[in-house]
Enzyme design. Structure first.
Site, short mmCIF file in Angstrom:
data_model
loop_
_atom_site.label_atom_id
_atom_site.label_comp_id
_atom_site.label_asym_id
_atom_site.label_seq_id
_atom_site.Cartn_x
_atom_site.Cartn_y
_atom_site.Cartn_z
N SER A 1 -8.63 -9.01 -16.31
CA SER A 1 -8.32 -8.01 -15.29
C SER A 1 -9.60 -7.55 -14.63
O SER A 1 -10.67 -7.54 -15.26
CB SER A 1 -7.60 -6.82 -15.92
OG SER A 1 -7.50 -5.73 -15.01
N ARG B 1 5.84 -5.03 -12.53
CA ARG B 1 6.26 -3.72 -13.06
C ARG B 1 5.07 -2.92 -13.59
O ARG B 1 5.16 -1.71 -13.75
CB ARG B 1 7.34 -3.89 -14.12
CG ARG B 1 6.89 -4.63 -15.35
CD ARG B 1 8.04 -4.82 -16.33
NE ARG B 1 7.58 -5.46 -17.55
CZ ARG B 1 7.98 -5.13 -18.77
NH1 ARG B 1 8.85 -4.15 -18.94
NH2 ARG B 1 7.54 -5.77 -19.83
N LYS C 1 -9.43 -6.19 -21.94
CA LYS C 1 -9.62 -7.25 -20.96
C LYS C 1 -11.07 -7.73 -20.95
O LYS C 1 -11.34 -8.93 -20.77
CB LYS C 1 -9.20 -6.76 -19.58
CG LYS C 1 -7.71 -6.47 -19.45
CD LYS C 1 -6.84 -7.65 -19.85
CE LYS C 1 -5.38 -7.44 -19.49
NZ LYS C 1 -4.53 -8.58 -19.90
N TYR D 1 -7.10 -0.43 -22.06
CA TYR D 1 -6.77 -1.66 -21.32
C TYR D 1 -8.05 -2.36 -20.86
O TYR D 1 -8.21 -3.58 -21.03
CB TYR D 1 -5.88 -1.29 -20.13
CG TYR D 1 -5.38 -2.44 -19.31
CD1 TYR D 1 -4.21 -3.11 -19.67
CD2 TYR D 1 -6.04 -2.84 -18.15
CE1 TYR D 1 -3.73 -4.15 -18.90
CE2 TYR D 1 -5.56 -3.88 -17.38
CZ TYR D 1 -4.41 -4.54 -17.76
OH TYR D 1 -3.94 -5.57 -16.99
N ASP E 1 8.66 -13.46 -25.23
CA ASP E 1 8.79 -12.13 -24.65
C ASP E 1 9.81 -11.35 -25.46
O ASP E 1 11.00 -11.67 -25.43
CB ASP E 1 9.24 -12.21 -23.18
CG ASP E 1 8.97 -10.93 -22.41
OD1 ASP E 1 9.22 -9.85 -22.98
OD2 ASP E 1 8.50 -11.00 -21.27
N LEU F 1 3.96 -12.03 -14.01
CA LEU F 1 3.05 -13.18 -13.92
C LEU F 1 3.46 -14.29 -14.88
O LEU F 1 3.46 -15.47 -14.51
CB LEU F 1 1.63 -12.71 -14.22
CG LEU F 1 0.96 -11.88 -13.14
CD1 LEU F 1 -0.24 -11.13 -13.70
CD2 LEU F 1 0.54 -12.76 -11.96
N ALA G 1 -1.46 -8.78 -8.89
CA ALA G 1 -0.14 -9.02 -8.32
C ALA G 1 0.69 -7.76 -8.49
O ALA G 1 0.42 -6.93 -9.38
CB ALA G 1 0.54 -10.20 -9.00
#
Length: 303
Positions: free
Chosen positions: A153, A201, A170, A166, A39, A20, A198
């Site tokens: 998310s 990975r 979020k 996670y 990154d 993304l 989306a």
């Protein structure tokens, strides 16, 4: 409508080398933005690798005629966030847009997840978001302009088995973004949450064979809009998934008032308490907390 462009604007994109983040970087760069691709090139669990996605994407943007620099620092520490922002100001003298897309995944059930795995995800997602907002917000406020987009998310909205760390992170973005929206209201800073879906990975291990097209590029226009000077919203959440865009929000039932309650009354009236034929939605910015309180005060006074 004329093309919405970002000429002269500077975007810092964490987790910007792949998935993304990469889609956001490419779209904004194509529209004239100068990009800081942050990154460090780690695996989805956050472990170091020999990959160099930030440098590769910077080369791609430059080859297409755009401007970009790479940042390999980690958002997980204040020092890393400071280094990321310093890269932006040294290269481009300002920060106009912050897109926090960095993330890692370490799954485990509530009964079995390790504290190390919990802390690792918290460090990158939630603490990373705070570190980046903390460093970027003062710069944006001082220049009278800024756009913040945190990557939420559906797991944060609805929870997710085997993924509590996670989901917790979020969900926490809502509070951070809303606070930035409120504090940014009078200084030209807007903050929102994108809730994307989306195939990236992060989808490894999930059977996506029956999914409709869900490319990262299908999310990028919503994020670009939230970054643009014409963005009309702040303190909101936009869902973007495979061509569908929608608003997500917190709502309340109208509620029931009694001057005092017993446990038995709560049990007897739970259906009425929960009933929401006309849900109440208090926009976080400019004064959602106050609107919530005033609604309750009104019911109390009406008795």
């Amino acid at each position: 409508m004329s093309e919405l462009r970002f000429d002269g604007r500077v975007a810092v994109i964490t987790g910007g080398g792949r998935g993304l983040g990469r889609a956001y970087a490419l779209l904004l760069a194509a529209r004239g933005a100068r990009i800081v691709v942050n990154d460090p090139g780690v695996s989805m669990s956050g472990d170091a690798t020999d990959e160099g996605p930030a440098d590769a994407l910077v080369s791609e943007i430059r080859a297409a005629g755009g401007e970009a620099v790479a940042s390999l620092d980690s958002v997980a520490t204040p020092e890393g966030a400071q280094a990321i922002v310093r890269t932006a100001t040294e290269a481009f003298s300002r920060v106009d847009m912050l897109i926090h897309s960095a993330g890692n995944v370490r799954r485990g059930t509530l009964s079995e997840i390790s504290y190390d795995d919990f802390e690792s995800v918290l460090a990158v997602h939630l603490r990373g978001a705070f570190h980046m907002v903390r460093e970027c917000f003062p710069l944006m406020a001082a220049q009278g302009y800024g756009r913040i987009v945190l990557t939420g998310s559906i797991n944060g909205l609805y929870g997710k088995a085997n993924n509590a760390n996670y989901a917790l992170c979020k969900a926490g973005f809502m509070g951070l973004s809303n606070t930035a929206a409120i504090e940014g209201k009078d200084v030209g800073v807007k903050s929102n949450v994108i809730i994307p879906a989306a195939v990236t990975r992060m989808s490894d291990g999930i059977d996506t064979s029956k999914f409709p097209p869900m490319e990262p590029e299908m999310v990028a226009p919503a994020v670009a809009y939230l970054c643009h000077e014409s963005c009309a919203i702040s303190g909101e959440m936009l869902v973007a998934m495979g061509g569908r865009m929608a608003r997500a929000f917190i709502a309340e039932s109208p509620g029931v008032y009694h001057p005092s309650w017993t446990v038995e009354q709560v049990a007897d009236e739970i259906d009425a308490i929960r009933a929401a034929p006309e849900p109440l939605v208090f926009a976080p910015s400019p004064q959602g907390e106050l609107d919530h309180l005033l609604h309750g005060f009104g019911m109390i006074r009406a008795g």
